[in-house]
Design a protein around this motif. Structure first.
Motif, mmCIF file in Angstrom:
data_model
loop_
_atom_site.group_PDB
_atom_site.id
_atom_site.type_symbol
_atom_site.label_atom_id
_atom_site.label_comp_id
_atom_site.label_asym_id
_atom_site.label_seq_id
_atom_site.Cartn_x
_atom_site.Cartn_y
_atom_site.Cartn_z
ATOM 1 N N ILE A 80 0.836 -1.203 0.000
ATOM 2 C CA ILE A 80 0.000 0.000 0.000
ATOM 3 C C ILE A 80 0.868 1.249 0.000
ATOM 4 C CG2 ILE A 80 -1.754 1.277 1.301
ATOM 5 C CD1 ILE A 80 -2.746 -1.411 2.377
ATOM 6 N N ASP A 81 1.865 1.290 0.897
ATOM 7 C CA ASP A 81 2.724 2.464 0.998
ATOM 8 C C ASP A 81 3.721 2.486 -0.154
ATOM 9 O OD1 ASP A 81 1.417 3.124 3.344
ATOM 10 O OD2 ASP A 81 2.803 1.930 4.561
ATOM 11 N N LYS A 82 4.339 3.656 -0.392
ATOM 12 C CA LYS A 82 5.323 3.793 -1.459
ATOM 13 C C LYS A 82 6.514 2.888 -1.188
ATOM 14 C CE LYS A 82 7.989 7.172 -4.060
ATOM 15 N NZ LYS A 82 8.372 8.607 -4.212
ATOM 16 N N ASN A 83 6.901 2.156 -2.183
ATOM 17 C CA ASN A 83 7.967 1.153 -2.035
ATOM 18 C C ASN A 83 9.262 1.716 -2.607
ATOM 19 O OD1 ASN A 83 8.540 -1.481 -1.095
ATOM 20 N ND2 ASN A 83 8.760 -2.169 -3.208
ATOM 21 N N ARG A 84 10.381 1.540 -1.873
ATOM 22 C CA ARG A 84 11.652 2.081 -2.358
ATOM 23 C C ARG A 84 12.292 1.175 -3.409
ATOM 24 N NH1 ARG A 84 12.672 3.179 3.149
ATOM 25 N NH2 ARG A 84 14.184 1.459 3.208
ATOM 26 N N GLY A 85 12.038 -0.098 -3.346
ATOM 27 C CA GLY A 85 12.655 -1.030 -4.295
ATOM 28 C C GLY A 85 11.688 -1.444 -5.396
ATOM 29 N N ARG A 86 12.223 -1.593 -6.588
ATOM 30 C CA ARG A 86 11.402 -2.073 -7.706
ATOM 31 C C ARG A 86 10.977 -3.510 -7.439
ATOM 32 N NH1 ARG A 86 13.047 -4.372 -13.206
ATOM 33 N NH2 ARG A 86 14.913 -4.897 -12.029
ATOM 34 N N ILE A 87 9.713 -3.838 -7.717
ATOM 35 C CA ILE A 87 9.200 -5.191 -7.482
ATOM 36 C C ILE A 87 9.219 -5.964 -8.804
ATOM 37 C CG2 ILE A 87 7.189 -6.566 -6.840
ATOM 38 C CD1 ILE A 87 6.430 -4.358 -4.891
ATOM 39 N N GLN A 88 9.959 -7.084 -8.810
ATOM 40 C CA GLN A 88 10.007 -7.946 -9.997
ATOM 41 C C GLN A 88 9.015 -9.094 -9.915
ATOM 42 O OE1 GLN A 88 14.393 -8.743 -10.086
ATOM 43 N NE2 GLN A 88 14.149 -8.217 -12.243
ATOM 44 N N GLY A 89 8.543 -9.387 -8.715
ATOM 45 C CA GLY A 89 7.608 -10.492 -8.521
ATOM 46 C C GLY A 89 7.420 -10.740 -7.036
ATOM 47 N N TYR A 90 6.786 -11.869 -6.721
ATOM 48 C CA TYR A 90 6.476 -12.187 -5.325
ATOM 49 C C TYR A 90 6.895 -13.617 -5.018
ATOM 50 C CZ TYR A 90 3.744 -7.892 -5.430
ATOM 51 O OH TYR A 90 3.367 -6.591 -5.553
ATOM 52 N N GLU A 91 7.276 -13.826 -3.771
ATOM 53 C CA GLU A 91 7.689 -15.147 -3.288
ATOM 54 C C GLU A 91 6.708 -15.599 -2.214
ATOM 55 O OE1 GLU A 91 11.980 -16.358 -2.406
ATOM 56 O OE2 GLU A 91 11.141 -16.066 -0.392
ATOM 57 N N VAL A 92 6.092 -16.750 -2.432
ATOM 58 C CA VAL A 92 5.120 -17.312 -1.481
ATOM 59 C C VAL A 92 5.791 -18.451 -0.738
ATOM 60 C CG1 VAL A 92 2.855 -18.384 -1.202
ATOM 61 C CG2 VAL A 92 3.221 -16.692 -3.020
ATOM 62 N N LYS A 93 5.792 -18.342 0.587
ATOM 63 C CA LYS A 93 6.372 -19.382 1.441
ATOM 64 C C LYS A 93 5.225 -20.109 2.143
ATOM 65 C CE LYS A 93 8.353 -18.155 5.328
ATOM 66 N NZ LYS A 93 9.350 -17.655 6.322
ATOM 67 N N TYR A 94 5.276 -21.437 2.153
ATOM 68 C CA TYR A 94 4.200 -22.192 2.800
ATOM 69 C C TYR A 94 4.778 -23.416 3.489
ATOM 70 C CZ TYR A 94 4.501 -25.179 -1.375
ATOM 71 O OH TYR A 94 4.941 -26.006 -2.369
ATOM 72 N N TRP A 95 4.153 -23.785 4.617
ATOM 73 C CA TRP A 95 4.593 -24.963 5.360
ATOM 74 C C TRP A 95 3.420 -25.529 6.143
ATOM 75 C CZ3 TRP A 95 5.320 -19.966 6.632
ATOM 76 C CH2 TRP A 95 5.019 -19.550 7.922
ATOM 77 N N ARG A 96 3.461 -26.815 6.364
ATOM 78 C CA ARG A 96 2.397 -27.502 7.112
ATOM 79 C C ARG A 96 2.577 -27.223 8.603
ATOM 80 N NH1 ARG A 96 1.367 -33.875 6.547
ATOM 81 N NH2 ARG A 96 3.380 -33.792 7.571
ATOM 82 N N HIS A 97 1.494 -27.222 9.330
ATOM 83 C CA HIS A 97 1.524 -26.873 10.746
ATOM 84 C C HIS A 97 2.453 -27.801 11.533
ATOM 85 C CE1 HIS A 97 0.124 -25.262 14.562
ATOM 86 N NE2 HIS A 97 -0.123 -26.493 14.988
ATOM 87 N N ASP A 98 2.521 -29.061 11.119
ATOM 88 C CA ASP A 98 3.355 -30.025 11.846
ATOM 89 C C ASP A 98 4.836 -29.906 11.485
ATOM 90 O OD1 ASP A 98 1.046 -31.005 12.985
ATOM 91 O OD2 ASP A 98 0.786 -32.607 11.511
ATOM 92 N N ASP A 99 5.173 -29.109 10.458
ATOM 93 C CA ASP A 99 6.561 -28.947 10.051
ATOM 94 C C ASP A 99 7.141 -27.652 10.607
ATOM 95 O OD1 ASP A 99 6.268 -31.277 8.590
ATOM 96 O OD2 ASP A 99 5.725 -30.213 6.736
ATOM 97 N N LYS A 100 8.466 -27.528 10.490
ATOM 98 C CA LYS A 100 9.135 -26.311 10.944
ATOM 99 C C LYS A 100 9.139 -25.272 9.827
ATOM 100 C CE LYS A 100 12.240 -28.747 14.118
ATOM 101 N NZ LYS A 100 13.657 -29.018 14.483
ATOM 102 N N GLU A 101 9.057 -23.996 10.239
ATOM 103 C CA GLU A 101 8.998 -22.919 9.249
ATOM 104 C C GLU A 101 10.267 -22.842 8.411
ATOM 105 O OE1 GLU A 101 8.299 -18.066 8.967
ATOM 106 O OE2 GLU A 101 8.037 -19.126 10.885
ATOM 107 N N GLU A 102 11.434 -23.171 9.023
ATOM 108 C CA GLU A 102 12.677 -23.103 8.256
ATOM 109 C C GLU A 102 12.720 -24.135 7.129
ATOM 110 O OE1 GLU A 102 13.795 -24.782 12.406
ATOM 111 O OE2 GLU A 102 12.495 -23.229 11.568
ATOM 112 N N ALA A 157 10.199 -24.597 5.151
ATOM 113 C CA ALA A 157 9.089 -24.221 4.272
ATOM 114 C C ALA A 157 9.498 -24.268 2.801
ATOM 115 C CB ALA A 157 8.609 -22.814 4.632
ATOM 116 N N ARG A 158 8.536 -24.542 1.964
ATOM 117 C CA ARG A 158 8.743 -24.504 0.512
ATOM 118 C C ARG A 158 8.390 -23.118 -0.008
ATOM 119 N NH1 ARG A 158 6.246 -30.266 -1.665
ATOM 120 N NH2 ARG A 158 7.650 -31.628 -0.478
ATOM 121 N N LYS A 159 8.980 -22.780 -1.181
ATOM 122 C CA LYS A 159 8.771 -21.455 -1.744
ATOM 123 C C LYS A 159 8.480 -21.564 -3.237
ATOM 124 C CE LYS A 159 12.052 -19.458 1.553
ATOM 125 N NZ LYS A 159 13.359 -18.763 1.712
#
Length: 530
Positions: free
Chosen positions: A330-352, A354-356
């Motif tokens: 929403i706010d003004k962004n200082r860096g140009r955005i080339q795309g987005y990275e989605v991180k996801y993990w199952r509740h029983d797994d550790k966040e580190e 996670a798949r991307k």
């Protein structure tokens, strides 16, 4: 007495030809006669030298000699020797063999500069055909074998034994050889000359593919392809990197005294993120400076996006798929955005662990597949560019749906009537941990086709209007909110002739006749073990 009636005659031949030297006699037929041939004083052994020499004639009064595929070594004197028990005689002929010239001799480099070499040589044997021209070849540590070179004079005639090679590269080690030719062909090359290095000169070739970009904050990264060693023209080769902010007048220069350098990074807090710079790369060696490459525009390193994506939302599509949505920061962004990275993990797994997955450009949604059914997943989204990823959004949770039914439809029965096929099967009941059955998919295709048609129904029967002139493959599977369930075994419905499908008259013999309302009932039970 024995007399030679057709003696061999002296001949002038060309390499590769085949000839016959005659030796035909009259003699007393009551006496045995023998023929023999000598070549340059040595008796010819027809067994040992059968590749080239053969006795021909086919009668006792002829001892002709065939010479096949004549080579230069076959030139000389041939003698036919005839002998009986009471006399002997001989007849001789000289064979001259013309061929390509022999190799020139004593190729010498008389003088050498940065781009030229003065050569001289002595002619080799002309093999009875005057030499018409010479060709000079060169070899360096960087060439693939021997290569023809340009000379002055451009065409070297057979009476010229010196020439100047032009167009050489400075500060490269060369060796030369000479090849002679005549009307018959090109001869063997001479032995190589001594190796000599051309003199040094100013460099003339600039680096190729000057570009760059990327790097860390406050960096300008400049890259190029190195100049090959054979084009560096001398010792002490290096690069001069020149750059300036786009629109400025003064160039900043950096000297890299390494022939292998192919990258330079300028670091300074004054470098603005993703700002264009004009860049060029020059060359130098011990003789002085050479030219610069054409000017190109390179952008400084970006700054990572400073704001996280907003309005993260996720929904479950099935037991294995979910869809994620978000909005640009929403706010003004200082860096140009080339795309987005989605991180996801199952509740029983550790966040580190996670798949991307990454999207490209302005895409603000993506589908995540191959998940586990009835499982809680956590998701977060970051913007990224060449400098790295920005801050993470808030984490959202989504639970995948229950898995689809594992039990396939059973007790499948099909009936054919008129031009229709009617299918019936038992209802599939989902287990407690499975999604409820919402309906069924009937998949059918011709036996010889790969494309499949699908009909959906919420009942346990379906009526298909299909022609009977093809075999059909049919399978049925339930579907649910969790996705498609297990499929039945494939059912093959064989082709049925029009006579059976539509009914036949009384005259049809040895067959089952059908009236318009008759039907053929065939049942097939497809059972699958749980």
């Amino acid at each position: 007495p024995t007399r030679v009636m057709v003696p061999p005659s002296s001949m002038d031949v060309t390499v590769g030809e085949s000839i016959v030297l005659p030796c035909q006699v009259t003699h007393d037929h009551s006496l045995d006669i023998m023929f023999a041939w000598s070549f340059n004083g040595h008796l010819i052994d027809f067994d040992k030298d059968g590749d080239h020499f053969e006795r021909v004639g086919g009668q006792d009064s002829a001892g002709d000699l065939m010479i096949r595929n004549i080579q230069l070594k076959h030139a000389g004197k041939y003698v036919c020797m005839v002998q009986t028990s009471v006399d002997k005689l001989s007849a001789a002929a000289d064979l001259i063999v013309r061929g390509p010239p022999g190799p020139p001799e004593a190729v010498t480099i008389d003088e050498i500069t940065d781009t030229t070499a003065q050569l001289s040589w002595r002619p080799g044997p002309d093999n009875h055909s005057p030499i018409t021209m010479y060709v000079i070849q060169a070899r360096t540590p960087f060439s693939v074998g021997w290569q023809a070179v340009n000379t002055v004079p451009e065409l070297i005639d057979g009476k010229t034994f010196t020439a100047t090679v032009v167009g050489l590269n400075p500060w490269v080690e060369y060796e030369f050889r000479t090849v002679a030719a005549n009307v018959i062909g090109i001869g063997e090359p001479s032995r190589p000359s001594e190796k000599r290095r051309t003199e040094e000169a100013l460099p003339e070739v600039t680096p190729a593919n000057v570009s760059g970009g990327g790097g860390s904050k406050s960096e300008l990264v400049i890259t190029w392809e190195t100049v090959p060693e054979e084009l560096q023209n001398g010792r002490g080769f290096g690069y001069v990197v020149a750059f300036r902010p786009y629109g400025k007048i003064i160039w900043m220069l950096t000297v890299l005294a390494s022939a292998d350098a192919s990258r330079y990074v300028f670091r300074n807090e004054s470098v603005r993120p993703f700002f264009p710079f004009e860049v060029k790369v020059g060359v130098f060696n011990n003789k002085g400076e050479g030219p610069f490459s054409p000017t190109t525009v390179v952008y400084s390193a970006e700054e990572e996006p400073s704001k996280p994506p907003a309005s993260i939302f996720a929904r479950s599509l099935s037991a294995t798929d979910i869809e994620v949505f978000w909005a640009s920061p929403i706010d003004k962004n200082r860096g140009r955005i080339q795309g987005y990275e989605v991180k996801y993990w199952r509740h029983d797994d550790k966040e580190e662990n996670a798949r991307k997955i990454r999207t490209i450009g302005n895409q603000t949604s993506t589908k995540i597949t191959n998940l586990k059914g009835s499982a809680l997943y956590h998701l977060a989204v970051k913007a990224y560019n060449t400098a790295g990823t920005g801050p993470s959004s808030a984490t959202v949770n989504v639970t995948t749906r229950k898995p689809p039914p594992s039990q396939p439809p059973g007790n499948i029965i099909w009936n054919s009537s008129d031009s229709k096929i009617i299918l019936n099967w038992d209802q599939v009941k989902a287990l407690d941990n499975e999604s409820e059955v919402k309906g069924y998919k009937v998949l059918y295709r011709w036996n010889r086709q790969s494309s499949t048609s699908v009909i959906e129904t919420n009942r346990t029967s379906v009526e298909l209007s299909l022609p009977f002139d093809e075999d059909y493959i049919i399978e049925i599977k339930p579907f649910s909110d969790g996705g498609d369930g297990s499929s039945s075994e494939q059912i093959r419905i064989p082709k049925i002739s029009n006579a059976y499908a539509r009914g036949a008259g009384p005259s049809t013999s040895n067959a089952c006749t059908l009236s318009a309302i008759s039907t053929i009932m065939i049942s097939l039970t497809a059972r699958s073990s749980l």
